[in-house]
Structure formats: C-alpha cells, structure tokens
Design a protein around this motif. Structure first.
Motif, short mmCIF file in Angstrom:
data_model
loop_
_atom_site.label_atom_id
_atom_site.label_comp_id
_atom_site.label_asym_id
_atom_site.label_seq_id
_atom_site.Cartn_x
_atom_site.Cartn_y
_atom_site.Cartn_z
N THR A 138 -73.01 -15.88 38.75
CA THR A 138 -73.07 -14.88 39.80
C THR A 138 -73.36 -15.54 41.14
N GLU A 139 -72.69 -15.04 42.17
CA GLU A 139 -72.98 -15.49 43.53
C GLU A 139 -74.25 -14.79 43.97
N PRO A 140 -75.38 -15.46 44.07
CA PRO A 140 -76.63 -14.80 44.39
C PRO A 140 -76.69 -14.26 45.81
N ARG A 141 -75.84 -14.75 46.68
CA ARG A 141 -75.90 -14.33 48.08
C ARG A 141 -75.27 -12.96 48.32
N THR A 142 -74.52 -12.42 47.35
CA THR A 142 -73.89 -11.12 47.55
C THR A 142 -74.87 -10.02 47.14
#
Length: 179
Positions: A138-142
């Motif tokens: 998962t892209e944690p920044r989204t």
C-alpha cells in the motif's frame, strides 16, 4: 465487407436463433428423488419393495460415511491456497483483503461441503494468509492507503518461482523499438 457493428449484430442474431430452448424450472430435491424412485421402479422391472430396500440401505450407508468423515479445515493449507488463487486470478498479483476473504469463503464452502463453519473461520484463514504469505504494498501517503480495509497486498513468494510474463520491450534510445 461488413463493418464491425454489422458483424456484431449478425453474430447476436445467429446466437439467438441457435440458442437451445430455456431450461426447465428447478424442482425441489424431494420431488426429484420421488420421481427417480418411480422411474427406477417402472424402467428396471425390479419389484418396488426391492427398490425401497436398496434406497434404505444406501441412505444408511451414506449417513454412516458422513458421520465418520469429518470435514477438517487446515488453516495453514487454506491460507496458501487462498493467496495462490487470488494472486493468479488478479492480474499483476495485486489484491485487497476483500479478495482474500471472498476466496477463503469459497475454499471453506468447498472443503466443508455444505456443513456449517465455525464463526470467524474465514477471518482466521485470511489473517493466516496475510501474516504468512502476503506483502503489504500500500502507498502509505494516500488517504485510501491509511484505511485498514484498503490495504493493497501481493504474494510474498520469490518471483523467480513464477513463470516470466511477456513484457513490452523498452524503447530504443532513438525512440523506436528494438526488433
């Protein structure tokens, strides 16, 4: 030569004209069994009491087998099966927890063959699958990446074990493709 749209219409017409008649309505199992029994008596030439006796013996044998054969769910094995299936079915090997949960439920339905499953067994399989065989990508920044249900996973198996996919060749330096 026919256009693509005309060809699609002709294919649809041909499909409708050659389609078999609609299926019969479904009937309850009890009704089907009664019909099969009458059919066996009428077509076999065997006396009705013999057929009834055979049915009674067959039902007793089936009950005895079901009583002795317990459906056992191996959570570790189910976890491997679930992750492998979801990985293959999702092109690119990227999937969410909901995909694992749906496959775990299909797996349990197959293994338990209609028997009730313990509450939360599907969640146990998914938890084992995620902890042992999944990698969180998962892209944690989204914003969506922060939601627990939206975690994005892939299988935690070495890619060298998987068959190589056909990839597009990178463009050549001059902008063209290599041949």
């Amino acid at each position: 030569m026919a256009s693509e749209r005309a060809r699609a219409k002709l294919n649809a017409i041909a499909g409708r004209k050659t389609r078999p008649p609609p299926k019969q309505k479904t009937r309850p199992l009890a009704q089907l069994r009664a019909w099969w029994k009458v059919s066996a008596i009428l077509t076999s030439g065997v006396a009705a009491d013999v057929i009834n006796s055979l049915l009674k013996l067959a039902r007793a044998a089936a009950a005895a087998i079901r009583a002795r054969v317990a459906a056992v769910v191996d959570i570790a094995l189910a976890a491997v099966d679930v992750v492998a299936t979801v990985f293959v079915m999702n092109d690119g090997g990227r999937f969410h927890r909901r995909h694992l949960l749906a496959e775990a439920r299909r797996h349990l339905a197959l293994v338990l063959r209609g028997r009730r499953r313990a509450p939360g067994l599907d969640d146990q399989v998914v938890a084992a699958a995620i902890s042992a065989h999944c990698l969180d990508i998962t892209e944690p920044r989204t914003v969506r990446g922060l939601e627990a249900g939206y975690r994005l996973y892939t299988a935690r198996w070495p890619l060298s074990d998987l068959p190589a996919r056909r990839r597009r060749r990178p463009p050549h330096r001059d902008g063209g493709t290599r041949g």
